[in-house]
Design a protein around this motif. Structure first.
Motif, PDB file in Angstrom:
ATOM      1  N   UNK A   1       0.836  -1.203  -0.110  1.00 38.02           N
ATOM      2  CA  UNK A   1       0.011   0.072   0.059  1.00 38.02           C
ATOM      3  C   UNK A   1       0.838   1.213  -0.138  1.00 38.02           C
ATOM      4  N   UNK A   2       0.961   1.888  -0.953  1.00 41.36           N
ATOM      5  CA  UNK A   2       1.703   3.278  -1.229  1.00 41.36           C
ATOM      6  C   UNK A   2       0.795   4.230  -1.660  1.00 41.36           C
ATOM      7  N   UNK A   3       1.444   5.562  -1.297  1.00 36.20           N
ATOM      8  CA  UNK A   3       0.626   6.751  -1.539  1.00 36.20           C
ATOM      9  C   UNK A   3       1.265   7.313  -3.029  1.00 36.20           C
ATOM     10  N   UNK A   4       2.611   6.981  -3.117  1.00 32.00           N
ATOM     11  CA  UNK A   4       3.257   7.785  -4.047  1.00 32.00           C
ATOM     12  C   UNK A   4       4.390   6.754  -5.110  1.00 32.00           C
ATOM     13  N   UNK A   5       4.300   6.963  -6.079  1.00 30.86           N
ATOM     14  CA  UNK A   5       5.400   6.437  -6.926  1.00 30.86           C
ATOM     15  C   UNK A   5       6.298   7.726  -7.603  1.00 30.86           C
ATOM     16  N   UNK A   6       7.580   7.559  -7.522  1.00 29.45           N
ATOM     17  CA  UNK A   6       8.397   8.640  -8.502  1.00 29.45           C
ATOM     18  C   UNK A   6       8.943   8.001  -9.462  1.00 29.45           C
ATOM     19  N   UNK A   7       8.931   8.298 -10.636  1.00 27.02           N
ATOM     20  CA  UNK A   7       9.321   7.622 -11.852  1.00 27.02           C
ATOM     21  C   UNK A   7       9.775   8.545 -13.009  1.00 27.02           C
ATOM     22  N   UNK A   8      10.597   8.270 -13.778  1.00 29.69           N
ATOM     23  CA  UNK A   8      11.114   9.127 -14.805  1.00 29.69           C
ATOM     24  C   UNK A   8      10.135   8.773 -15.943  1.00 29.69           C
ATOM     25  N   UNK A   9       9.943   9.925 -16.818  1.00 29.10           N
ATOM     26  CA  UNK A   9       8.823  10.000 -17.825  1.00 29.10           C
ATOM     27  C   UNK A   9       8.980  11.209 -18.513  1.00 29.10           C
TER      28      UNK A   9
END
Length: 273
Positions: free
Chosen positions: A158-166
């Protein structure tokens, strides 16, 4: 500036923030450090709030903490940073140090960077969240070769955020990760929205396409940011900057028209060329 909802709470977040990699790794007293108060002011005055840092960014956390403590800037920052070490005890020490450097007793978003010892740190972060020491928890990555692992964590935790390159140049995340984040109710911070490998430098040597004016863009960076924000799963883009002028220009991309994915079908290739 437009805002988008954080799915896990309904809180809204402005769509353009500021990354601190390299740009904020500056020593007090230097000419570069003297520019940084104006970088944050440009962000806040435009309606932005997200300031993303990391223990791996040299002096960046300390710089952000000092600037926020000494400044009289309008607006409340949404502070995000990361943990990137092995072992529960080492992770706690690193996160405690981030709190000290940022001069706060609560972080808005703490992220497990590159999934390093992810299970251990997420267990700690769930406890910290219950105790009110962090408001949101998440994970980060920037390497497509690790996307299968990112997907597994997104599905199981259960996560609130994903930080990813896009970006227009790096679109792999739109294949599985961005749709999965939307399905799982996970907010997305986009790092490297201006691309990598000198993309923006190459574009600046060219004239803006005529259609840039249609969506209110006066720079290549604004076009690239509007592309990153075009995906409905994206919550906020965090281009790095140590320049007040660049920060102010980037922030403008968060206003006006932000076309959806269909608009870019015949245009994204021109941005990535």
């Amino acid at each position: 500036m437009q805002s988008r909802v954080i799915p896990s709470t309904g809180e809204v977040l402005p769509v353009i923030g500021c990354g601190t990699y390299m740009g904020f790794d500056r020593s007090p007293g230097s000419a570069e450090f003297a520019q940084l108060p104006r970088v944050l002011s440009a962000l806040f005055e435009a309606g932005g709030s997200v300031v993303d840092s990391s223990p791996m960014y040299g002096k960046a956390e300390a710089a952000v903490g000092q600037l926020l403590a000494e400044g009289s800037m309008q607006g409340r920052p949404f502070l995000a940073t990361k943990v990137w070490t092995a072992g529960r005890a080492a992770g706690i020490r690193q996160m405690e140090n981030s709190l000290r450097l940022l001069r706060t007793d609560r972080i808005d978003l703490m992220q497990v960077h590159n999934l390093l010892d992810c299970a251990s740190h997420l267990a700690t972060l769930r406890q910290w969240k219950e105790a009110g020491r962090v408001r949101y928890i998440g994970i980060t990555h920037y390497t497509p070769s690790a996307y299968a692992d990112v997907e597994q964590v997104l599905r199981s935790e259960p996560l609130d955020f994903l930080q990813i390159n896009y970006s227009a140049q790096e679109r792999e995340a739109e294949q599985r990760l961005l749709p999965l984040a939307a399905e799982r109710g996970v907010a997305v911070l986009v790092n490297r929205p201006l691309g990598g490998g000198g993309l923006l430098r190459r574009l600046r040597a060219k004239e803006l396409p005529p259609w840039a004016q249609e969506i209110g863009c006066t720079s290549w960076s604004q076009l690239l940011l509007k592309f990153a924000l075009s995906h409905p799963a994206v919550t906020c883009a965090i281009p790095g900057s140590g320049s007040p002028e660049h920060m102010a220009q980037n922030a403008l991309a968060g206003g006006g028209t932000i076309p959806g994915p269909d608009y870019w079908r015949d245009k994204a290739a021109a941005l990535a060329a």
